[in-house]
Design a protein around this motif. Structure first.
Motif, PDB file in Angstrom:
ATOM      1  N   PRO A  53       0.824  -1.213   0.000  1.00 51.46           N
ATOM      2  CA  PRO A  53       0.000   0.000   0.000  1.00 51.46           C
ATOM      3  C   PRO A  53       0.855   1.258   0.000  1.00 51.46           C
ATOM      4  CG  PRO A  53      -0.724  -1.562   1.688  1.00 51.46           C
ATOM      5  CD  PRO A  53       0.611  -2.034   1.202  1.00 51.46           C
ATOM      6  N   ALA A  54       0.292   2.333  -0.527  1.00 53.22           N
ATOM      7  CA  ALA A  54       0.952   3.636  -0.467  1.00 53.22           C
ATOM      8  C   ALA A  54       0.843   4.191   0.949  1.00 53.22           C
ATOM      9  CB  ALA A  54       0.290   4.593  -1.457  1.00 53.22           C
ATOM     10  N   ALA A  76      -3.886   8.081  -0.856  1.00 44.78           N
ATOM     11  CA  ALA A  76      -2.467   8.330  -1.069  1.00 44.78           C
ATOM     12  C   ALA A  76      -2.228   9.831  -1.245  1.00 44.78           C
ATOM     13  CB  ALA A  76      -1.983   7.564  -2.297  1.00 44.78           C
ATOM     14  N   GLU A  77      -0.997  10.253  -1.079  1.00 47.54           N
ATOM     15  CA  GLU A  77      -0.641  11.659  -1.180  1.00 47.54           C
ATOM     16  C   GLU A  77      -1.029  12.242  -2.538  1.00 47.54           C
ATOM     17  OE1 GLU A  77       3.187  14.569  -0.242  1.00 47.54           O
ATOM     18  OE2 GLU A  77       3.499  12.418  -0.576  1.00 47.54           O
ATOM     19  N   LYS A  78      -1.668  13.394  -2.512  1.00 46.64           N
ATOM     20  CA  LYS A  78      -2.079  14.174  -3.676  1.00 46.64           C
ATOM     21  C   LYS A  78      -3.258  13.583  -4.449  1.00 46.64           C
ATOM     22  CE  LYS A  78       2.434  16.355  -4.420  1.00 46.64           C
ATOM     23  NZ  LYS A  78       3.519  16.614  -5.390  1.00 46.64           N
ATOM     24  N   TRP A  79      -3.838  12.485  -3.991  1.00 44.52           N
ATOM     25  CA  TRP A  79      -5.050  11.965  -4.628  1.00 44.52           C
ATOM     26  C   TRP A  79      -6.227  12.815  -4.140  1.00 44.52           C
ATOM     27  CZ3 TRP A  79      -6.001   7.133  -7.451  1.00 44.52           C
ATOM     28  CH2 TRP A  79      -4.805   6.559  -7.922  1.00 44.52           C
ATOM     29  N   GLU A  80      -7.030  13.312  -5.074  1.00 42.22           N
ATOM     30  CA  GLU A  80      -8.036  14.321  -4.755  1.00 42.22           C
ATOM     31  C   GLU A  80      -9.453  13.796  -4.996  1.00 42.22           C
ATOM     32  OE1 GLU A  80      -6.808  17.511  -7.263  1.00 42.22           O
ATOM     33  OE2 GLU A  80      -5.169  18.116  -5.918  1.00 42.22           O
ATOM     34  N   HIS A 190     -13.256   0.896  -7.506  1.00 43.04           N
ATOM     35  CA  HIS A 190     -12.716   0.475  -8.799  1.00 43.04           C
ATOM     36  C   HIS A 190     -11.498   1.309  -9.174  1.00 43.04           C
ATOM     37  CE1 HIS A 190     -12.538   1.099 -13.241  1.00 43.04           C
ATOM     38  NE2 HIS A 190     -12.575  -0.215 -13.243  1.00 43.04           N
ATOM     39  N   LEU A 191     -10.474   0.661  -9.715  1.00 42.88           N
ATOM     40  CA  LEU A 191      -9.294   1.342 -10.230  1.00 42.88           C
ATOM     41  C   LEU A 191      -9.156   1.055 -11.716  1.00 42.88           C
ATOM     42  CD1 LEU A 191      -6.653   2.977  -9.747  1.00 42.88           C
ATOM     43  CD2 LEU A 191      -5.508   0.772  -9.430  1.00 42.88           C
ATOM     44  N   GLY A 192      -9.199   2.114 -12.521  1.00 38.10           N
ATOM     45  CA  GLY A 192      -8.969   1.964 -13.947  1.00 38.10           C
ATOM     46  C   GLY A 192      -7.574   2.440 -14.291  1.00 38.10           C
ATOM     47  N   GLY A 193      -7.481   3.371 -15.240  1.00 40.99           N
ATOM     48  CA  GLY A 193      -6.200   3.909 -15.657  1.00 40.99           C
ATOM     49  C   GLY A 193      -6.162   4.098 -17.158  1.00 40.99           C
ATOM     50  N   PHE A 194      -5.301   4.998 -17.629  1.00 35.43           N
ATOM     51  CA  PHE A 194      -5.181   5.281 -19.055  1.00 35.43           C
ATOM     52  C   PHE A 194      -4.767   4.035 -19.828  1.00 35.43           C
ATOM     53  CE2 PHE A 194      -2.644   6.646 -22.719  1.00 35.43           C
ATOM     54  CZ  PHE A 194      -3.517   7.506 -23.351  1.00 35.43           C
ATOM     55  N   ASP A 195      -3.861   3.255 -19.246  1.00 36.50           N
ATOM     56  CA  ASP A 195      -3.412   2.010 -19.852  1.00 36.50           C
ATOM     57  C   ASP A 195      -2.930   1.098 -18.728  1.00 36.50           C
ATOM     58  OD1 ASP A 195      -0.907   3.037 -19.132  1.00 36.50           O
ATOM     59  OD2 ASP A 195      -0.378   3.608 -21.184  1.00 36.50           O
ATOM     60  N   THR A 196      -2.439  -0.086 -19.097  1.00 38.10           N
ATOM     61  CA  THR A 196      -2.018  -1.052 -18.076  1.00 38.10           C
ATOM     62  C   THR A 196      -0.860  -0.527 -17.242  1.00 38.10           C
ATOM     63  OG1 THR A 196      -2.825  -2.984 -19.287  1.00 38.10           O
ATOM     64  CG2 THR A 196      -1.010  -3.347 -17.750  1.00 38.10           C
ATOM     65  N   GLU A 197       0.083   0.161 -17.863  1.00 37.10           N
ATOM     66  CA  GLU A 197       1.230   0.672 -17.110  1.00 37.10           C
ATOM     67  C   GLU A 197       0.795   1.687 -16.066  1.00 37.10           C
ATOM     68  OE1 GLU A 197       2.619  -1.346 -20.564  1.00 37.10           O
ATOM     69  OE2 GLU A 197       1.181   0.305 -20.430  1.00 37.10           O
ATOM     70  N   GLU A 198      -0.101   2.602 -16.450  1.00 36.82           N
ATOM     71  CA  GLU A 198      -0.604   3.562 -15.473  1.00 36.82           C
ATOM     72  C   GLU A 198      -1.408   2.852 -14.382  1.00 36.82           C
ATOM     73  OE1 GLU A 198       1.302   6.704 -16.154  1.00 36.82           O
ATOM     74  OE2 GLU A 198      -0.470   7.050 -14.933  1.00 36.82           O
ATOM     75  N   HIS A 199      -2.191   1.877 -14.766  1.00 35.85           N
ATOM     76  CA  HIS A 199      -2.978   1.120 -13.791  1.00 35.85           C
ATOM     77  C   HIS A 199      -2.055   0.507 -12.727  1.00 35.85           C
ATOM     78  CE1 HIS A 199      -6.075  -1.654 -12.284  1.00 35.85           C
ATOM     79  NE2 HIS A 199      -5.121  -2.575 -12.309  1.00 35.85           N
ATOM     80  N   ARG A 200      -1.013  -0.148 -13.178  1.00 34.56           N
ATOM     81  CA  ARG A 200      -0.109  -0.813 -12.230  1.00 34.56           C
ATOM     82  C   ARG A 200       0.645   0.191 -11.364  1.00 34.56           C
ATOM     83  NH1 ARG A 200       2.308  -5.791 -15.937  1.00 34.56           N
ATOM     84  NH2 ARG A 200       0.278  -6.739 -16.391  1.00 34.56           N
ATOM     85  N   ALA A 201       0.959   1.352 -11.928  1.00 30.18           N
ATOM     86  CA  ALA A 201       1.638   2.374 -11.141  1.00 30.18           C
ATOM     87  C   ALA A 201       0.765   2.897 -10.005  1.00 30.18           C
ATOM     88  CB  ALA A 201       2.067   3.528 -12.046  1.00 30.18           C
ATOM     89  N   ALA A 205      -2.122   2.843  -4.322  1.00 29.45           N
ATOM     90  CA  ALA A 205      -3.260   3.629  -3.821  1.00 29.45           C
ATOM     91  C   ALA A 205      -4.500   2.752  -3.682  1.00 29.45           C
ATOM     92  CB  ALA A 205      -3.545   4.790  -4.767  1.00 29.45           C
ATOM     93  N   PHE A 206      -4.682   1.819  -4.606  1.00 30.36           N
ATOM     94  CA  PHE A 206      -5.791   0.872  -4.525  1.00 30.36           C
ATOM     95  C   PHE A 206      -5.653  -0.011  -3.285  1.00 30.36           C
ATOM     96  CE2 PHE A 206      -7.549  -3.346  -5.529  1.00 30.36           C
ATOM     97  CZ  PHE A 206      -8.839  -3.032  -5.931  1.00 30.36           C
ATOM     98  N   GLU A 207      -4.447  -0.507  -3.052  1.00 25.77           N
ATOM     99  CA  GLU A 207      -4.210  -1.360  -1.884  1.00 25.77           C
ATOM    100  C   GLU A 207      -4.364  -0.580  -0.588  1.00 25.77           C
ATOM    101  OE1 GLU A 207      -3.725  -4.757  -1.489  1.00 25.77           O
ATOM    102  OE2 GLU A 207      -4.586  -4.553  -3.492  1.00 25.77           O
ATOM    103  N   LEU A 208      -3.988   0.681  -0.596  1.00 22.58           N
ATOM    104  CA  LEU A 208      -4.186   1.516   0.590  1.00 22.58           C
ATOM    105  C   LEU A 208      -5.672   1.634   0.902  1.00 22.58           C
ATOM    106  CD1 LEU A 208      -3.035   3.450   2.749  1.00 22.58           C
ATOM    107  CD2 LEU A 208      -3.263   5.289   1.054  1.00 22.58           C
TER     108      LEU A 208
END
Length: 216
Positions: A53-54, A76-80, A190-201, A205-208
């Motif tokens: 987790p973050a 996580a830090e800076k998540w709004e 739910h956690l999405g993301g622009f692509d798989t790399e962004e999702h994994r990055a 925050a998801f685990e937190l």
């Protein structure tokens, strides 16, 4: 802070990863951020089995926070976080409904340097697994769906990982979500993301969110 329902920007709508925009103004430009650290080519072959987790820098869901929810969890830090205004309005069902769930809160990673969101949805009372299955079935072009039993904070939860194929990008990207039952109904994060790399990055925050969740 609350805002009116917004329409998705054209590219973001196609990717199911872009921010919701104000319904009356011109579309916002794509966020000018530096994407998160990308894994090497070998690292992208399979999703990580576990993710730390973050560090927590705030929370959402409780009294006085941006979104009124049946649960709270750390951010996580800076998540709004931003509450979705009038999510039950049928005019905006294409944006705020997926399967049995209604979107209540959107947590942007833009300020943290990522292209993606944590989105919190609620559904009726019943099995968290059943609600999660309905949520995934409501996702167009979902495949490689894998469910597992887990925990969110101190309560049982169902979790799912899957991929969504983007016709525009001509590639699939990973997504995931977990669901918990509460006295006020089921909550899906739910956690999405622009692509798989962004999702994994953004997985820390998801685990937190999952490990710090509390039913209110």
């Amino acid at each position: 802070m609350r805002h009116p329902i917004r329409t998705l920007a054209p590219l973001a709508a196609a990717l199911a990863a872009g921010p919701l925009l104000t319904g009356c103004g011109a579309p916002e430009p794509l966020p000018e951020v530096t994407p998160g650290a990308r894994p090497s080519t070998s690292a992208t072959k399979a999703a990580p089995a576990t993710q730390a987790p973050a560090a927590a820098r705030g929370d959402v869901g409780g009294p006085g926070t941006a979104c009124a929810l049946p649960v709270s969890f750390a951010l996580a830090e800076k998540w709004e976080p931003t509450a979705i205004d009038d999510p039950e309005n049928p005019e905006f069902a294409a944006l705020t409904r997926q399967g049995p769930a209604v979107m209540r809160c959107e947590v942007s990673a833009k300020a943290a340097g990522h292209l993606g969101f944590l989105r919190v949805w609620t559904a009726g009372k019943g099995s968290a697994r059943t609600a999660l299955e309905g949520f995934v079935k409501g996702e167009e072009n979902a495949s490689k769906v894998v469910y597992k039993e887990t925990a969110a904070g101190a309560v049982p939860a169902a979790e799912v990982t899957y991929t969504v194929y983007s016709k525009l990008m001509e590639e699939s990207k990973e997504e995931r979500a977990f669901a918990v039952g509460t006295p006020k109904g089921t909550v899906i994060v739910h956690l999405g993301g622009f692509d798989t790399e962004e999702h994994r990055a953004m997985l820390p925050a998801f685990e937190l969110a999952r490990t710090t969740l509390k039913v209110l």
